[in-house]
Design an enzyme around this catalytic site. Sequence first.
Site, PDB file in Angstrom:
ATOM      1  N   ARG A   1       8.743 -75.135  74.599  1.00 14.68           N
ATOM      2  CA  ARG A   1       9.671 -74.386  74.406  1.00 14.68           C
ATOM      3  C   ARG A   1      10.345 -73.806  75.768  1.00 14.68           C
ATOM      4  NH1 ARG A   1       9.096 -72.608  67.944  1.00 14.68           N
ATOM      5  NH2 ARG A   1      11.405 -74.467  67.552  1.00 14.68           N
TER       6      ARG A   1
ATOM      7  N   TYR B   1       3.998 -69.284  68.680  1.00 12.50           N
ATOM      8  CA  TYR B   1       4.383 -69.676  68.131  1.00 12.50           C
ATOM      9  C   TYR B   1       2.840 -68.666  67.461  1.00 12.50           C
ATOM     10  CZ  TYR B   1       6.662 -73.932  68.284  1.00 12.50           C
ATOM     11  OH  TYR B   1       7.556 -74.632  69.271  1.00 12.50           O
TER      12      TYR B   1
END
Length: 372
Positions: free
Chosen positions: A121, A228
Amino acid sequence: MDVGVPKETAPYEKRVALVPDGIASLTKAGLRVIVEAGAGVAASVTDAMCRDAGATVAGAGEVMGKADVILKVQPPSVEEARTIKQGAILISFLQPVRNRDVLDALTSSRVTAMSMHRVPRITRAQSMDALSSQSSIAGYKAVLVAASNLGKLMPIMMTAAGTIRPSSVFILGAGVAGLQAIATARRLGAVVSAYDVRAAVKEQVESLGAKFVEVQLGQKDTETSGGYAKELTEESNRKIQGLLEETLRGTDAVITTALIPDRPAPRLITEEMVKGMRPGSVIVDMAAEAGGNCELTELGKSVVRHGVTIIGPYDLAATVAANASQMYSRNISSLLLTQVKEGRVHLNLEDEIVNATVVTHSGEMLVKVSAG
Ligand code: NAD
């Protein structure tokens, strides 16, 4: 070089890996695209549309056995993996922990497999982020599934027959899917609250008009450097359970989205909590494929337990196949095109994105696979 697009074979899968826009951009880059007959039909893409965009339409055997690059949505089955040409490249969703046998088959045919689950990401990879594109769609659809299984209205309704109070919706896990679910439930007029272990999302939740339910965990490191969630300590889990028990008692619809990369989904909703919920309420467990956030979830089923409907869908993005395929096609063709020069794919394993996504190469498995 030939790029093959097979028809997806998972029973619930309606998406296709490339739509005409993607076919056109790969063809323009000098690649030949072969699409299996009927591959796009469930996603509103006909064979004629594929031909018009520059593809050849062929049978399954030709696509799998001839293509130098295979583009898929779902991981292949072991049987499908064995039909891929030796040394070819496969790009699809592929989770080493869940698809170990497939990885073994791909390794023995020296296939270079790249997983869309592992696209980092980073800014340069945003156009390739299929996890985000598909999660947004799934988050939206989860709210519609909840609404249509609820014997109540989402919005407030004032009529001559009386005033109906709006439904209360609770979103557990406010990542990409959760935030889209919040926005959708708000648009339908529900009163929305949400919780996530990553305290950073509080502002995002509130900016969408939902209440952020807070719990003091004591544990500070709930987030990885990649943004995350981390697995929690037992004490933190106990604190969350106390909060959930109380919140769920007053909730009509719950959408759960909590995931930990490469781990089973955290079990957050117990049978005891379900017993405490209002009869007729609904849980849509978007983590069902990863084992479920609710202990009563059954994958691929809708069950009623203690008066509560618990739905454990496969990836809901597959049920919005036209738009989901359109976005996935953009994601996967963006990734492939970074590696095309003069009509040929030259994989640069040093490239940060390629390096992160490759899971098998030259007969070797490049990731550690430890389940549980
Ligand atoms: P995900 O699908 O892995 O998890 C869904 C959500 O569940 C996450 O928000 C996670 O924090 C939450 N969760 C996990 N365990 C929980 C628990 N025990 N209780 C409550 N909630 C729990 O995550 P995701 O939606 O794919 O995204 C995670 C992060 O990545 C977000 O910060 C998102 O903004 C970020 N992101 C960045 C980019 C980018 O920079 N290009 C793109 C997409 C997403």
